[in-house]
Design a protein around this motif. Structure first.
Motif, PDB file in Angstrom:
ATOM      1  N   VAL A   1       0.865  -1.174   0.000  1.00 13.83           N
ATOM      2  CA  VAL A   1       0.000   0.000   0.000  1.00 13.83           C
ATOM      3  C   VAL A   1       0.901   1.223   0.000  1.00 13.83           C
ATOM      4  O   VAL A   1       1.951   1.247   0.646  1.00 13.83           O
ATOM      5  N   GLY A   2       0.522   2.229  -0.769  1.00 13.12           N
ATOM      6  CA  GLY A   2       1.327   3.434  -0.852  1.00 13.12           C
ATOM      7  C   GLY A   2       0.479   4.687  -0.904  1.00 13.12           C
ATOM      8  O   GLY A   2      -0.676   4.661  -1.350  1.00 13.12           O
ATOM      9  N   ALA A   3       1.064   5.776  -0.440  1.00 12.74           N
ATOM     10  CA  ALA A   3       0.445   7.096  -0.533  1.00 12.74           C
ATOM     11  C   ALA A   3       1.276   7.923  -1.502  1.00 12.74           C
ATOM     12  O   ALA A   3       2.445   8.223  -1.231  1.00 12.74           O
ATOM     13  N   VAL A   4       0.687   8.268  -2.645  1.00  7.53           N
ATOM     14  CA  VAL A   4       1.380   9.078  -3.648  1.00  7.53           C
ATOM     15  C   VAL A   4       1.091  10.540  -3.382  1.00  7.53           C
ATOM     16  O   VAL A   4      -0.069  10.943  -3.235  1.00  7.53           O
TER      17      VAL A   4
ATOM     18  N   TRP B   1       7.110  13.750  -7.773  1.00  4.69           N
ATOM     19  CA  TRP B   1       6.168  13.051  -6.910  1.00  4.69           C
ATOM     20  C   TRP B   1       6.944  12.051  -6.047  1.00  4.69           C
ATOM     21  O   TRP B   1       8.116  11.761  -6.308  1.00  4.69           O
ATOM     22  N   ARG B   2       6.290  11.534  -5.037  1.00  2.00           N
ATOM     23  CA  ARG B   2       6.863  10.446  -4.250  1.00  2.00           C
ATOM     24  C   ARG B   2       5.743   9.482  -3.880  1.00  2.00           C
ATOM     25  O   ARG B   2       4.565   9.869  -3.806  1.00  2.00           O
ATOM     26  N   MET B   3       6.134   8.236  -3.675  1.00  2.00           N
ATOM     27  CA  MET B   3       5.200   7.254  -3.135  1.00  2.00           C
ATOM     28  C   MET B   3       5.773   6.729  -1.826  1.00  2.00           C
ATOM     29  O   MET B   3       6.892   6.208  -1.794  1.00  2.00           O
ATOM     30  N   LEU B   4       5.000   6.868  -0.770  1.00  2.00           N
ATOM     31  CA  LEU B   4       5.393   6.398   0.556  1.00  2.00           C
ATOM     32  C   LEU B   4       4.795   5.019   0.783  1.00  2.00           C
ATOM     33  O   LEU B   4       3.582   4.833   0.675  1.00  2.00           O
ATOM     34  N   ILE B   5       5.653   4.039   1.089  1.00  2.00           N
ATOM     35  CA  ILE B   5       5.211   2.664   1.325  1.00  2.00           C
ATOM     36  C   ILE B   5       5.517   2.336   2.783  1.00  2.00           C
ATOM     37  O   ILE B   5       6.636   1.954   3.126  1.00  2.00           O
TER      38      ILE B   5
END
Length: 217
Positions: free
Chosen positions: A184-187, A195-199
């Motif tokens: 699951v990630g928060a973009v 941009w970044r995706m936090l996992i």
């Protein structure tokens, strides 16, 4: 034959995304207010219970990872990353345009004592492509390649639900079948073209993985 408005909106979105993918050029994000419109899938209906907890606690995992890495002497490396490793830097415009990206991952913190708490990996190539009425993010290179769908969740966040492709596997397993592969990630958008995706709390190694995404060209 009359097409229902919700179906018409979904078809229009798909057609636009497909055209962008064919030309390999980033497309502008949907207009504000389209997230969840037209009967588009909702991440709340797809997410597993463990991933819902991880997503809810993403900031706690981020801060813990940063604290562990700084405690092991990586403060200068963290500071050099600027906005990428600042938990509170998200901007509006979280929707990733369709196209190809340069992406790199930084792992922060450790789930187990004795492991490295800061690991920066080289750049890989990623792609955002149409996926039914949504889009899909897939990492194209490397031994561990996230692949998953992107769900609109307001102007400052997109939710990623996917799985990890390993080694020479050719396609991802279905999300929700293997808790060790689920991701699951928060973009978030953190710059004009960044941009970044936090996992948070991935199944292996770190407290949080931070993937930077910058459009090619």
């Amino acid at each position: 034959m009359t097409i229902a408005p919700a179906r018409l909106l979904a078809l229009t979105l798909c057609a636009g995304l497909a055209a962008c993918a064919h030309n390999r050029q980033p497309c502008p994000p949907p207009a504000p207010g389209t997230a969840g419109a037209g009967g588009l899938p909702d991440w709340h209906d797809a997410i597993t219970d463990p991933d819902h907890v991880r997503l809810r606690d993403w900031r706690k995992a981020f801060v813990t990872g940063l604290d562990q890495a700084r405690g092991d002497g990586h403060g200068a490396e963290i500071d050099a990353q600027g906005r990428l490793l600042d938990p509170d830097t998200a901007m509006d415009g979280a929707t990733l345009p369709v196209g190809f990206y340069r992406c790199r991952v930084i792992k922060l913190g450790s789930r187990d004592a004795g492991r490295l708490t800061y690991i920066a990996y080289p750049e890989h190539r990623c792609e955002v492509r149409p996926s039914d009425s949504l889009t899909r993010l897939i990492e194209l290179d490397g031994l561990q390649r996230p692949s998953g769908r992107l769900y609109p969740d307001g102007p400052s966040r997109t939710v990623f639900l996917g799985t990890m492709i390993l080694g020479d596997e050719q396609k991802p397993i279905t999300y929700g079948r293997d808790v060790d592969r689920d991701m699951v990630g928060a973009v978030q958008r953190i710059g004009e073209h960044q941009w970044r995706m936090l996992i948070p709390d991935p199944a292996w190694e770190s407290k949080i993985d931070v993937m930077e995404l910058v459009p090619e060209g």
